[in-house]
Design a protein around this motif. Structure first.
Motif, mmCIF file in Angstrom:
data_model
loop_
_atom_site.group_PDB
_atom_site.id
_atom_site.type_symbol
_atom_site.label_atom_id
_atom_site.label_comp_id
_atom_site.label_asym_id
_atom_site.label_seq_id
_atom_site.Cartn_x
_atom_site.Cartn_y
_atom_site.Cartn_z
ATOM 1 N N GLY A 19 0.813 -1.210 0.000
ATOM 2 C CA GLY A 19 0.000 0.000 0.000
ATOM 3 C C GLY A 19 0.845 1.258 0.000
ATOM 4 O O GLY A 19 0.556 2.219 -0.713
ATOM 5 N N GLY A 20 1.916 1.256 0.777
ATOM 6 C CA GLY A 20 2.816 2.411 0.816
ATOM 7 C C GLY A 20 3.502 2.644 -0.518
ATOM 8 O O GLY A 20 3.621 3.782 -0.978
ATOM 9 N N TYR A 21 3.942 1.565 -1.157
ATOM 10 C CA TYR A 21 4.573 1.693 -2.476
ATOM 11 C C TYR A 21 3.573 2.226 -3.502
ATOM 12 O O TYR A 21 3.900 3.102 -4.302
ATOM 13 N N GLY A 22 2.345 1.715 -3.456
ATOM 14 C CA GLY A 22 1.316 2.184 -4.386
ATOM 15 C C GLY A 22 1.021 3.668 -4.196
ATOM 16 O O GLY A 22 0.898 4.413 -5.168
ATOM 17 N N ASP A 100 -9.868 6.616 -6.577
ATOM 18 C CA ASP A 100 -10.102 5.199 -6.296
ATOM 19 C C ASP A 100 -8.815 4.481 -5.924
ATOM 20 O O ASP A 100 -8.763 3.717 -4.970
ATOM 21 N N ARG A 101 -7.759 4.696 -6.675
ATOM 22 C CA ARG A 101 -6.500 3.991 -6.436
ATOM 23 C C ARG A 101 -5.897 4.378 -5.083
ATOM 24 O O ARG A 101 -5.356 3.535 -4.373
ATOM 25 N N VAL A 102 -6.000 5.647 -4.735
ATOM 26 C CA VAL A 102 -5.465 6.104 -3.454
ATOM 27 C C VAL A 102 -6.201 5.420 -2.305
ATOM 28 O O VAL A 102 -5.585 4.980 -1.337
ATOM 29 N N ARG A 103 -7.518 5.295 -2.418
ATOM 30 C CA ARG A 103 -8.296 4.634 -1.354
ATOM 31 C C ARG A 103 -7.914 3.163 -1.213
ATOM 32 O O ARG A 103 -7.840 2.639 -0.107
ATOM 33 N N GLN A 106 -4.550 3.064 0.553
ATOM 34 C CA GLN A 106 -4.731 3.393 1.965
ATOM 35 C C GLN A 106 -5.363 2.224 2.719
ATOM 36 O O GLN A 106 -4.983 1.932 3.853
ATOM 37 N N ALA A 107 -6.308 1.547 2.091
ATOM 38 C CA ALA A 107 -6.936 0.386 2.724
ATOM 39 C C ALA A 107 -5.909 -0.727 2.951
ATOM 40 O O ALA A 107 -5.928 -1.388 4.005
ATOM 41 N N PHE A 108 -5.012 -0.934 1.980
ATOM 42 C CA PHE A 108 -3.952 -1.933 2.163
ATOM 43 C C PHE A 108 -3.072 -1.563 3.352
ATOM 44 O O PHE A 108 -2.692 -2.424 4.144
ATOM 45 N N MET A 109 -2.745 -0.291 3.485
ATOM 46 C CA MET A 109 -1.891 0.130 4.596
ATOM 47 C C MET A 109 -2.582 -0.053 5.941
ATOM 48 O O MET A 109 -1.978 -0.539 6.897
ATOM 49 N N VAL A 110 -3.859 0.296 6.024
ATOM 50 C CA VAL A 110 -4.598 0.150 7.282
ATOM 51 C C VAL A 110 -4.739 -1.329 7.642
ATOM 52 O O VAL A 110 -4.487 -1.733 8.783
ATOM 53 N N ALA A 111 -5.135 -2.145 6.668
ATOM 54 C CA ALA A 111 -5.279 -3.579 6.934
ATOM 55 C C ALA A 111 -3.939 -4.204 7.299
ATOM 56 O O ALA A 111 -3.856 -5.034 8.215
ATOM 57 N N GLY A 112 -2.882 -3.805 6.598
ATOM 58 C CA GLY A 112 -1.552 -4.327 6.908
ATOM 59 C C GLY A 112 -1.106 -3.955 8.304
ATOM 60 O O GLY A 112 -0.568 -4.785 9.041
ATOM 61 N N ALA A 113 -1.327 -2.702 8.697
ATOM 62 C CA ALA A 113 -0.953 -2.266 10.050
ATOM 63 C C ALA A 113 -1.740 -3.044 11.098
ATOM 64 O O ALA A 113 -1.178 -3.447 12.129
#
Length: 127
Positions: A19-22, A100-103, A106-113
């Protein structure tokens, strides 16, 4: 139990980093590149992604496969135009200018954390 906890934390770390890379890639392209309207064209036979055609600032016409499939919530229609950003050094590197892509990133980062925290809690309880 310890192995499951470590795998959960590692999976979360991978999701967080993806998510951070994206986010980094999208923001870099949005801020430091040219933006133009791209024409959506039908996909090539056997392909699932439509083609996008646009002109660069130096007059070059570029046609590439779309970074998204037609199965999105808002389908890409042939003949429509979308706003994109492209890298002037490599015009094949594009990003659709939508939130859309940013969301998703961000969702990947939140779920990953969340998975990293869950994995850490499980490791502490297993030890």
């Amino acid at each position: 139990m310890l192995v499951l906890a470590v795998l959960t934390a590692l999976g979360g770390l991978v999701a967080f980093l993806a998510g951070g890379y994206g986010l980094h890639r999208t923001r870099r392209l949005e801020e430091s590149v040219q933006s133009v309207d791209a024409l959506v064209k039908p996909p090539q036979p056997g392909a699932d992604r439509p083609r996008m055609q646009f002109g660069t600032a130096d007059g070059q016409v570029v046609e590439i496969a779309s970074p998204v499939r037609r199965t999105r919530r808002r389908p890409l229609r042939d003949g429509s135009e979308l706003r994109i950003a492209y890298d002037a050094d490599d015009p094949r590197e594009i990003v659709l200018l939508s939130r859309d892509r940013v969301r998703v990133d961000q969702a990947f980062m939140v779920a990953g954390a969340a998975l990293v925290v869950l994995g850490a809690v499980l490791v502490v309880r297993a030890v």
